[in-house]
Design a protein around this motif. Structure first.
Motif, short mmCIF file in Angstrom:
data_model
loop_
_atom_site.label_atom_id
_atom_site.label_comp_id
_atom_site.label_asym_id
_atom_site.label_seq_id
_atom_site.Cartn_x
_atom_site.Cartn_y
_atom_site.Cartn_z
N HIS A 1 0.64 -1.23 -0.03
CA HIS A 1 -0.21 -0.48 0.18
C HIS A 1 0.35 1.13 0.23
O HIS A 1 0.58 2.33 -0.76
CB HIS A 1 -0.43 -0.13 1.28
N GLU A 2 2.14 0.81 0.59
CA GLU A 2 2.70 2.81 0.87
C GLU A 2 3.31 2.57 -0.46
O GLU A 2 3.87 4.08 -0.75
CB GLU A 2 3.86 1.75 2.23
N GLU B 1 2.26 2.31 -3.68
CA GLU B 1 1.32 3.44 -4.28
C GLU B 1 1.33 4.09 -4.91
O GLU B 1 2.28 5.34 -4.34
CB GLU B 1 -0.17 2.70 -4.40
N HIS C 1 -6.45 9.86 1.89
CA HIS C 1 -6.71 9.62 0.64
C HIS C 1 -7.76 9.99 0.31
O HIS C 1 -9.49 9.84 0.80
CB HIS C 1 -6.42 8.04 -0.15
N GLU D 1 -5.66 7.69 7.51
CA GLU D 1 -5.75 6.42 8.66
C GLU D 1 -4.31 6.39 8.91
O GLU D 1 -3.36 7.95 9.07
CB GLU D 1 -4.71 5.49 7.14
N ASP E 1 8.30 -1.76 0.35
CA ASP E 1 6.67 -1.09 0.01
C ASP E 1 7.74 0.20 0.65
O ASP E 1 6.85 0.17 1.55
CB ASP E 1 6.02 -2.12 1.27
#
Length: 487
Positions: A115-116, A118, A152, A158, A214
């Motif tokens: 996820h990090e 992206e 986001h 988050e 990541d």
């Protein structure tokens, strides 16, 4: 001085007697008692004056001697600085940006992206902000806490615990130059991993960090380091970790599934240049790393690309295992880094040249499992939980590589320009015949150590078909205390 006074006193008394006798010649002679009283009054008056002169002379001598012995006092006495060694320093970092991309996807064939790693959201976004607290716990330990706030568009904010650690101070009773750090931290592996992304020279991390780590390795663990008392900078260290973060995943029952060792040396090259090089190893076991609910969707995209480009179905299946599969097995990641700095004018604040590069080499031995998550219907007709349907397994003993090199030049105290090139070699068992690459160029303006604005252009070709031209406008602002940047 006192000898002179003893000689002067009789002379003064005689002078007074002469004056009295002169006056008495013109007038009637005074009595003996009156004459004695006048003489006594004159003696007391002159003795008092002499004593006053003697005391003034002694004071002047003492003042002159103390002025010669003591250093000159400051014009304005400085106020004592308050001692805040045991109060936590609090800081906030704002990292917002505008981004524009020409390609819809940014997947890297042959690599599972977390996820990090992206891309940033397109358009305006708040990006990644941080709240940090750090300070001395007592005279032997120091602590640090970093909370990451990911915002986001269209999603809930988050909150991620990026760092929460304690480390020893020089007075902790260990060997000179030794440090122990425990908790969750950005551990020592390569150059960029130890620093937060907002401290980088570019708006995004290079391809090897996205593909292998990541963006950063910050597992739970403990690390020991030792700086040797040598003429050149020499550091050795290693750590033990749970194994829950990329490039590993799944941890273990006893919480000790990964380990690391490293060494770094650095030295000065004349008065205005310095260099540092390092070697690193991160080793552990993964359990079910990667894979997920998007596997089927990516398979459909790959099938469509296969029809358009005429690729062999077996080759695409192998690529899908490495890109979308869940890996279980042994992972060993090696790293090399170097950093060279030069101050052309002798002062890095005015002008500086920085050359930096890293090389990663990963070997994996185990099994990739490709699965599709499907929702099943329960007996009452309602949609139930998602299940995974096994699509196949692929055993592998593969090697993947990646590297980047970058240069940054500061022509003036507030301005910098830089360029970066990065390249990846997919796992040799994936049968992918394209090496993803990316080129970036940036210019940034720094008003102070607390504020920076950066404009960056990236050109990426990750899958060998679609090229991605990217524009990013970023601001990085710090409020409150923030840690000093490393070499």
């Amino acid at each position: 001085m006192r000898k002179s006074v003893r000689i002067a006193r009789p002379a003064l008394v005689a002078l007074a007697a002469m004056l009295v006798s002169t006056q008495s010649g013109a007038q009637s002679p005074p009595s003996a008692e009156a004459l004695a009283a006048q003489i006594e009054a004159l003696k007391r008056d002159y003795e008092g004056r002499l004593e006053a002169l003697e005391s003034q002379l002694s004071a002047l001598k003492a003042r002159s001697e103390s002025a010669e012995a003591a250093p000159a006092a400051p014009a304005a006495p400085a106020k004592p600085a308050p001692d805040r060694a045991f109060n936590p320093a609090i800081g906030v970092v704002f990292d917002g940006r505008y981004a524009s991309f020409s390609a819809e996807e940014s997947a890297i064939p042959g690599f599972v992206l977390g996820h990090e790693s992206e891309r940033a959201p397109e358009g305006l976004s708040l990006g990644h902000s941080e709240v940090t607290l750090s300070g001395n716990i007592d005279d032997k330990f120091r602590g640090g806490l970093t909370l990451g706030l990911g915002a986001h568009p269209g999603e809930a904010t988050e909150v991620e615990l990026e760092e929460a650690y304690v480390q020893t101070l020089p007075g902790a009773g260990l060997l000179e130059g030794m440090r122990v750090k425990a908790g969750r931290a950005l551990w020592t592996f390569g150059y960029l991993n130890e620093q937060h992304p907002h401290g980088d020279d570019f708006a995004d991390r290079p391809l090897p960090y996205r593909a292998f780590l990541d963006n950063a390795f910050n597992d739970d663990g403990v690390e020991v380091s030792l700086v040797l008392p040598t003429e050149v900078y020499s550091e050795f260290g290693g750590g033990l970790f749970r194994g829950d973060d990329m490039p590993l995943f799944g941890g273990s029952d006893n919480g000790l599934r990964a380990r690391s060792v490293y060494t770094r040396v650095g030295w000065d090259m004349g008065r205005d240049a310095a260099v540092r090089v390092g070697g690193y190893l991160l080793d552990g076991r993964s359990r079910g790393r990667g894979g997920g609910a998007d596997a089927h969707a990516h398979e459909e995209e790959e099938d469509h690309a296969e029809e358009e480009n005429g690729h062999d179905e077996e080759e695409e299946d192998h690529a899908a295992f490495f890109t979308e599969g869940a890996f279980t097995g042994d992972t060993r990641l090696y790293g090399l880094d170097f950093r060279f700095t030069l101050a052309p004018t002798g002062n890095a604040r005015d002008s500086e040249v920085i050359l930096q590069g890293e090389y990663f080499w990963r070997r994996e031995k185990g099994t990739y499992a490709l699965a599709e998550e499907m929702a099943h219907e329960e007996e009452n007709g309602h949609e139930g939980e998602e299940e995974e349907e096994e699509l196949g397994e692929l055993r592998t003993d593969s090697v993947a590589r990646g590297w980047y090199i970058q240069g940054v030049y500061k022509p003036a105290p507030s301005w910098r320009i830089g360029a970066r090139y990065a390249r990846l070699s997919p796992p040799d068992g994936s049968e992918i015949d394209h090496n993803p690459y990316a080129f970036g160029a940036m210019v940034d303006w720094t008003n102070s150590e607390f504020g920076r604005i950066r404009l960056q252009y990236n050109h990426e070709n990750l899958d060998g078909r679609e090229k991605d031209n990217q524009i990013m406008l970023q601001y990085v602002m710090s409020l409150g205390a923030h840690a000093a940047h490393s070499f």
